[in-house]
Design a protein around this motif. Structure first.
Motif, short mmCIF file in Angstrom:
data_model
loop_
_atom_site.label_atom_id
_atom_site.label_comp_id
_atom_site.label_asym_id
_atom_site.label_seq_id
_atom_site.Cartn_x
_atom_site.Cartn_y
_atom_site.Cartn_z
N ALA A 166 10.85 -1.27 6.29
CA ALA A 166 11.97 -0.33 6.31
C ALA A 166 12.99 -0.72 7.37
CB ALA A 166 11.47 1.09 6.58
N SER A 167 14.25 -0.43 7.07
CA SER A 167 15.31 -0.67 8.04
C SER A 167 16.48 0.24 7.73
CB SER A 167 15.75 -2.14 8.03
OG SER A 167 16.24 -2.49 6.75
N GLY A 168 17.29 0.49 8.75
CA GLY A 168 18.52 1.24 8.54
C GLY A 168 18.40 2.75 8.69
N PHE A 169 17.21 3.24 9.08
CA PHE A 169 17.05 4.68 9.32
C PHE A 169 15.90 4.88 10.30
CE2 PHE A 169 13.14 5.44 6.86
CZ PHE A 169 13.09 4.31 6.05
N GLY A 170 15.74 6.10 10.78
CA GLY A 170 14.73 6.41 11.78
C GLY A 170 13.33 6.48 11.19
N PHE A 171 12.74 5.35 10.98
CA PHE A 171 11.46 5.25 10.29
C PHE A 171 10.41 6.20 10.87
CE2 PHE A 171 8.25 3.14 7.79
CZ PHE A 171 7.12 3.10 8.59
N ASN A 172 10.32 6.26 12.19
CA ASN A 172 9.27 7.06 12.83
C ASN A 172 9.31 8.53 12.42
OD1 ASN A 172 8.91 4.64 14.09
ND2 ASN A 172 8.93 5.45 16.17
N GLY A 189 15.37 16.28 3.47
CA GLY A 189 16.28 16.16 2.35
C GLY A 189 16.88 14.78 2.16
N MET A 190 16.71 13.91 3.15
CA MET A 190 17.14 12.52 3.00
C MET A 190 15.99 11.75 2.36
SD MET A 190 20.18 12.52 4.16
CE MET A 190 20.51 10.78 4.37
N GLU A 191 16.28 10.99 1.34
CA GLU A 191 15.23 10.29 0.60
C GLU A 191 15.72 8.91 0.19
OE1 GLU A 191 13.96 12.12 -3.08
OE2 GLU A 191 11.91 11.44 -2.71
N TYR A 192 14.83 7.94 0.37
CA TYR A 192 15.14 6.57 0.01
C TYR A 192 14.00 5.97 -0.80
CZ TYR A 192 18.20 7.42 4.02
OH TYR A 192 19.09 7.97 4.91
N TRP A 193 14.36 5.02 -1.68
CA TRP A 193 13.39 4.34 -2.52
C TRP A 193 13.55 2.84 -2.42
CZ3 TRP A 193 9.58 6.75 -5.29
CH2 TRP A 193 9.70 8.13 -5.51
N GLY A 194 12.44 2.15 -2.50
CA GLY A 194 12.48 0.71 -2.67
C GLY A 194 12.62 0.37 -4.14
N LYS A 195 12.73 -0.95 -4.41
CA LYS A 195 12.91 -1.39 -5.79
C LYS A 195 11.60 -1.61 -6.52
CE LYS A 195 17.44 -3.43 -4.96
NZ LYS A 195 18.27 -4.66 -5.03
N GLY A 196 10.50 -1.62 -5.79
CA GLY A 196 9.19 -1.69 -6.41
C GLY A 196 8.60 -3.09 -6.42
N THR A 197 7.27 -3.12 -6.53
CA THR A 197 6.55 -4.37 -6.66
C THR A 197 5.50 -4.20 -7.75
OG1 THR A 197 5.30 -6.08 -5.46
CG2 THR A 197 4.87 -3.79 -4.84
N GLN A 198 5.38 -5.18 -8.61
CA GLN A 198 4.48 -5.08 -9.76
C GLN A 198 3.05 -5.40 -9.35
OE1 GLN A 198 5.13 -4.32 -13.19
NE2 GLN A 198 2.88 -4.30 -13.27
N VAL A 199 2.14 -4.53 -9.75
CA VAL A 199 0.71 -4.77 -9.59
C VAL A 199 0.09 -4.79 -10.99
CG1 VAL A 199 -1.49 -3.84 -8.77
CG2 VAL A 199 0.56 -3.75 -7.32
N THR A 200 -0.55 -5.89 -11.32
CA THR A 200 -1.19 -6.02 -12.62
C THR A 200 -2.67 -6.33 -12.41
OG1 THR A 200 0.84 -6.87 -13.61
CG2 THR A 200 -1.21 -7.25 -14.82
N VAL A 201 -3.51 -5.48 -12.97
CA VAL A 201 -4.96 -5.66 -12.87
C VAL A 201 -5.47 -6.01 -14.26
CG1 VAL A 201 -7.14 -4.66 -12.14
CG2 VAL A 201 -5.00 -3.93 -11.06
#
Length: 116
Positions: free
Chosen positions: A24-30, A102-114
């Motif tokens: 994470a970057s660009g916001f107060g992660f803690n 109320g502030m919310e962020y999402w990543g773009k995702g990573t594929q997991v295939t089992v």
């Protein structure tokens, strides 16, 4: 600029393990509650695990309890998802989520295939 960058996904056989990371970057992660969600084809996105800002795990999906472990390293602004004893039904795109007041962020995702 806010960024959540997932990594660590891939192809693994049933019973195997993977460790996902979310940098994470660009916001107060803690100060943010961090979560992992997943979405399988044709299904809704579901919560997998959540860890709050003081590092106390709040909950896991019943389907992953005892197999997955969420953790965070506030010094590295990173949240992890250790996935053990993976099952075919764990196949999905895994997303990192950050939430606070109320502030919310999402990543773009990573594929997991089992798959065997």
């Amino acid at each position: 600029q806010v960024q959540l960058v997932e990594s660590g996904g891939g192809l693994v056989q049933p019973g195997g393990s993977l460790r996902l990371s979310c940098a994470a970057s660009g916001f107060g992660f803690n100060n943010y509650r961090m979560s992992w969600y997943r979405q399988a084809p044709g299904l809704e996105r579901e919560l997998v695990a959540r860890i709050i800002s003081v590092g106390i795990v709040t909950n896991y999906a019943d389907s992953v309890k005892g197999r997955f472990t969420i953790s965070r390293d506030n010094a590295k602004n990173t949240v992890y998802l250790q996935m053990n004893n993976l099952k075919v039904e764990d196949t999905a795109v895994y997303y990192c989520n950050a939430w606070a007041g109320g502030m919310e962020y999402w990543g773009k995702g990573t594929q997991v295939t089992v798959s065997a």
